[in-house]
Design a protein around this motif. Structure first.
Motif, short mmCIF file in Angstrom:
data_model
loop_
_atom_site.label_atom_id
_atom_site.label_comp_id
_atom_site.label_asym_id
_atom_site.label_seq_id
_atom_site.Cartn_x
_atom_site.Cartn_y
_atom_site.Cartn_z
N LEU A 459 0.83 -1.21 0.00
CA LEU A 459 0.00 0.00 0.00
C LEU A 459 0.86 1.26 0.00
N VAL A 460 1.96 1.22 0.76
CA VAL A 460 2.89 2.36 0.76
C VAL A 460 3.46 2.56 -0.64
N ILE A 462 2.09 1.73 -3.51
CA ILE A 462 1.03 2.27 -4.38
C ILE A 462 0.88 3.77 -4.13
N TYR A 463 0.92 4.17 -2.86
CA TYR A 463 0.79 5.60 -2.52
C TYR A 463 1.94 6.40 -3.13
N GLU A 464 3.17 5.89 -2.97
CA GLU A 464 4.33 6.61 -3.49
C GLU A 464 4.29 6.70 -5.01
N SER A 466 1.58 6.71 -6.87
CA SER A 466 0.52 7.64 -7.25
C SER A 466 0.97 9.09 -7.06
N ILE A 467 1.72 9.36 -5.98
CA ILE A 467 2.24 10.71 -5.75
C ILE A 467 3.20 11.10 -6.86
N SER A 468 4.08 10.13 -7.25
CA SER A 468 5.05 10.41 -8.30
C SER A 468 4.35 10.68 -9.63
N TRP A 470 1.50 12.07 -10.09
CA TRP A 470 0.83 13.38 -10.11
C TRP A 470 1.81 14.54 -10.18
#
Length: 471
Positions: A459-460, A462-464, A466-468, A470
């Motif tokens: 999950l971490v 996936i979050y990283e 997604s941030i990259s 954007w």
């Protein structure tokens, strides 16, 4: 895959499996990969650490083959027997994915090599490069379906052929070596030794992958003792080649110049000495070398899937064999995964380096399980089974190997470990399917904790990502 007499592998063939698995894309990219991070002093320290650590790990494989002959397909079996079914799955899955990523890197590097002569191939991840790689993937897929005996024979032949050009490279550089550039490179120590050494650790993991090749095929060995002997012989031979290929370029060229060379940097280094013929010579040798390594790793990947499914850690479909006794589902899945990631390289700015790092990261957890199981296996031996001196030596070897693999996890860094979890998390569904087929609970209480940690890491990641995306 039968273990009949005509399928048994001799010591030379097992040793060729080890050498063939280790000598692939990695050695041809060493000059640039090391020069990016380290000078000759740090390189020597790195090889002392990596060589010593991997030698301890090779010794663990050696004595486990002797004291636990009941465990076949070492990477998976050791983790399962020592730490439970889910640990065995994580080891098998991680090792299998490392093999798949390694095969993707081979395909990328072949096309990058050709890109020096055919611009359409670029750095190995252009549409044309991906299309040609795809043809190669399925050509080798067909070869694997011809049977293990034919494939291992071809691998043994390719191993001999691909070693000869490396000897030529070492010989030519030895003749042209000069003390002046080497002295200048020795003085280049702006970053400090510790960061330089840490920066090379994942590179050393990548080039040592395959050290366990004989262990994976232990059930095919004519003599059990050949497994350990092949591991040590293959390791010592390849280590010598790796050190020479790394250090000799520093005696011809300055480190900043080596660091910006096109991959495969061995070809660029020889090109700096001999011109275009030197580049073409190493380029041709690399293609032979990488094709041999690709074949060896495709065999290992299929064997890992098959063996873990046979032990009920993977869905039963991967243990099914056709009329020729080949695990076709395991071979098909391996080829399909390699194909998928070859396509994905189109969106990568440095596909080869990414695949190298992912390959190394996925291999670390399986290696840690093996080293830790070595400690546990020695402890389980009865006093009458081994002398006190031998027990102490074996303990020391296994403990050092464990410390070394933990250090590699530290050198790997949090980002790559989190990315590894992104693969281990969804991949765990295969284990859950296997448990469901057996009518058993998915995990024990401790295994649930491990699974939640893996999912949290995914999950971490996936979050990283997604941030990259954007930014």
């Amino acid at each position: 895959m039968n273990s009949t007499d005509d399928q048994k592998l001799s010591l030379p063939v097992l040793t060729a499996m080890v050498v063939g698995s280790m000598v692939g894309a990695g050695i041809y990219s060493l000059p640039r990969n090391f020069a990016l991070e380290a000078g000759p002093t740090a390189a020597v320290i790195s090889w002392c650490i990596a060589g010593g650590g991997m030698f301890m790990l090779a010794r663990v494989f050696q004595f486990l083959a002797e004291i636990r002959p009941d465990l076949d397909s070492g990477i998976f079996a050791y983790a399962r027997d020592g730490f439970g079914g889910y640990a065995g799955f994580l080891s098998a899955f991680g090792y299998w994915m490392a093999g798949c990523f390694g095969n993707v890197s081979y395909r990328v590097l072949i096309k990058s090599t050709l890109g020096a002569f055919i611009p359409a191939f670029g750095n190995g991840n252009t549409p044309i490069a991906i299309a040609v790689s795809s043809v190669g993937i399925w050509a080798f897929h067909w070869m694997l379906l011809r049977g293990i005996q034919q494939a291992t024979l071809i691998n043994a032949i390719l191993t001999v052929v691909k070693i000869l050009p490396i000897f030529v490279f070492i010989g030519i550089l030895s003749v042209h070596a000069s003390s002046e550039p080497f002295t200048i490179n020795l003085a280049d120590n702006a970053r400090g030794l510790v960061p330089q050494v840490k920066g090379t650790m994942l590179v050393t993991v990548f080039v040592f992958l395959g050290i366990e090749g004989a262990s994976v095929y232990s059930r095919y060995a004519k003599k059990r003792s050949d497994v350990g002997a092949a591991t040590i012989l293959g390791f010592a031979f390849v280590l010598l080649l790796l050190v020479l290929v790394t250090l000799l370029p520093y005696a011809l060229l300055l480190r900043p110049d080596i660091a910006v060379m096109r991959q495969p940097s061995m070809a660029s280094v020889l090109g700096a000495v001999l011109g275009a013929p030197g580049t073409a010579f190493i380029g041709g040798a690399l293609i032979v070398s990488v094709l041999g390594a690709y074949l060896a790793w495709s065999l290992i990947c299929a064997e890992v899937l098959y063996s873990s499914a046979r032990a009920q850690a993977m869905p039963g479909i991967f243990a099914r064999r056709n009329a020729r006794q080949l695990p076709t589902a395991a071979i098909w899945l391996t080829s399909s995964v390699v194909q998928t990631f070859v396509i994905s390289t189109y969106w990568s700015t440095d596909a080869f380096s990414l695949m190298l790092r992912l390959t190394s990261a996925m291999a670390l957890i399986p290696y840690l399980f093996v080293a830790a199981f070595g400690v546990k296996a020695i402890h389980a031996l009865s006093p009458s089974a081994i002398s006190s001196r031998k027990r102490f030596q074996s303990y020391a070897i296994a403990i050092i190997a464990t410390i070394y693999t933990v250090f590699l996890l530290y050198a790997c860094g949090t980002q790559l470990l989190v990315m590894s979890a992104l693969l281990y998390g969804p991949g765990s569904l295969l284990y859950m399917l296997a448990q469901r087929e057996r009518g058993k609970a998915f995990f024990s209480a401790p295994e649930w904790c491990v699974f939640l940690v893996v999912v949290g890491g995914a999950l971490v990641a996936i979050y990283e990502l997604s941030i990259s995306a954007w930014r």
